[in-house]
Write a protein that holds these residues in place. Structure first.
Motif, mmCIF file in Angstrom:
data_model
loop_
_atom_site.group_PDB
_atom_site.id
_atom_site.type_symbol
_atom_site.label_atom_id
_atom_site.label_comp_id
_atom_site.label_asym_id
_atom_site.label_seq_id
_atom_site.Cartn_x
_atom_site.Cartn_y
_atom_site.Cartn_z
ATOM 1 N N ARG A 38 38.051 30.149 45.816
ATOM 2 C CA ARG A 38 37.553 31.541 45.838
ATOM 3 C C ARG A 38 36.849 31.855 47.152
ATOM 4 O O ARG A 38 36.963 32.960 47.674
ATOM 5 C CB ARG A 38 36.576 31.773 44.693
ATOM 6 N N GLU A 45 41.365 35.774 40.622
ATOM 7 C CA GLU A 45 40.645 36.607 39.665
ATOM 8 C C GLU A 45 40.110 35.819 38.475
ATOM 9 O O GLU A 45 39.079 36.179 37.913
ATOM 10 C CB GLU A 45 41.556 37.742 39.188
ATOM 11 N N GLU A 46 40.815 34.785 38.059
ATOM 12 C CA GLU A 46 40.380 33.947 36.929
ATOM 13 C C GLU A 46 40.867 32.532 37.174
ATOM 14 O O GLU A 46 41.947 32.329 37.720
ATOM 15 C CB GLU A 46 41.012 34.398 35.610
ATOM 16 N N ASP A 64 45.619 37.990 42.274
ATOM 17 C CA ASP A 64 45.892 39.419 42.426
ATOM 18 C C ASP A 64 47.286 39.692 42.975
ATOM 19 O O ASP A 64 47.824 40.775 42.799
ATOM 20 C CB ASP A 64 44.828 40.094 43.302
#
Length: 103
Positions: A38, A45-46, A64
Motif C-alpha cells: 500500500r 483497496e482491500e 482499483d
C-alpha cells in the motif's frame, strides 16, 4: 488475464498451504506485506486473508485497476516482505479476475 478496460477493479486471489504451527506468522507477514505494498503502490483497496476448512490459506486482494495490480506484481519481486511472506507458503497458485458486479 485479458482485460478490455484496465480502469475496472480487479481481484487477485492467491491460494497456498502453510504449516499449522506457522499460522500466526502467516497472518503477521500478510499484514506487513499489505502495508508495504500500500505504501509503495497506490490502488490496493482491500487485502483479506482467510483459511479454508482444508487448512489452505486464501489471500484476496482487491485493486482499483489492472494497471495498479501489474505495478505491484512487478515490485513484489524486489520486496523483502514478499520474500518473507512467501517463504512460509507452499503449493502457491494465483489468479486474477476483473470485478464485474458487486451486490
Amino acid at each position: 488475464m485479458s482485460v478490455e478496460n484496465t480502469n475496472k477493479p480487479v481481484i487477485a486471489i492467491t491460494r497456498f498451504k502453510a504449516k499449522p504451527e506457522d499460522a500466526e506468522e502467516v497472518k503477521a507477514k500478510h499484514a506487513t506485506l499489505a502495508s508495504t505494498v500500500r505504501a509503495a503502490v497506490p490502488g490496493l483497496e482491500e487485502a483479506r486473508l482467510g483459511r479454508g476448512e482444508d487448512g489452505a490459506w486464501v489471500g484476496v486482494w482487491r485493486w482499483d485497476s489492472q494497471e495498479s495490480l501489474r505495478k505491484a506484481q512487478e515490485l513484489a519481486h524486489s520486496l523483502p516482505e514478499a520474500e518473507a511472506a512467501f517463504a512460509l507458503a507452499s503449493d502457491v497458485t494465483a489468479e486474477t479476475a476483473e470485478l464485474i458486479q458487486e451486490s
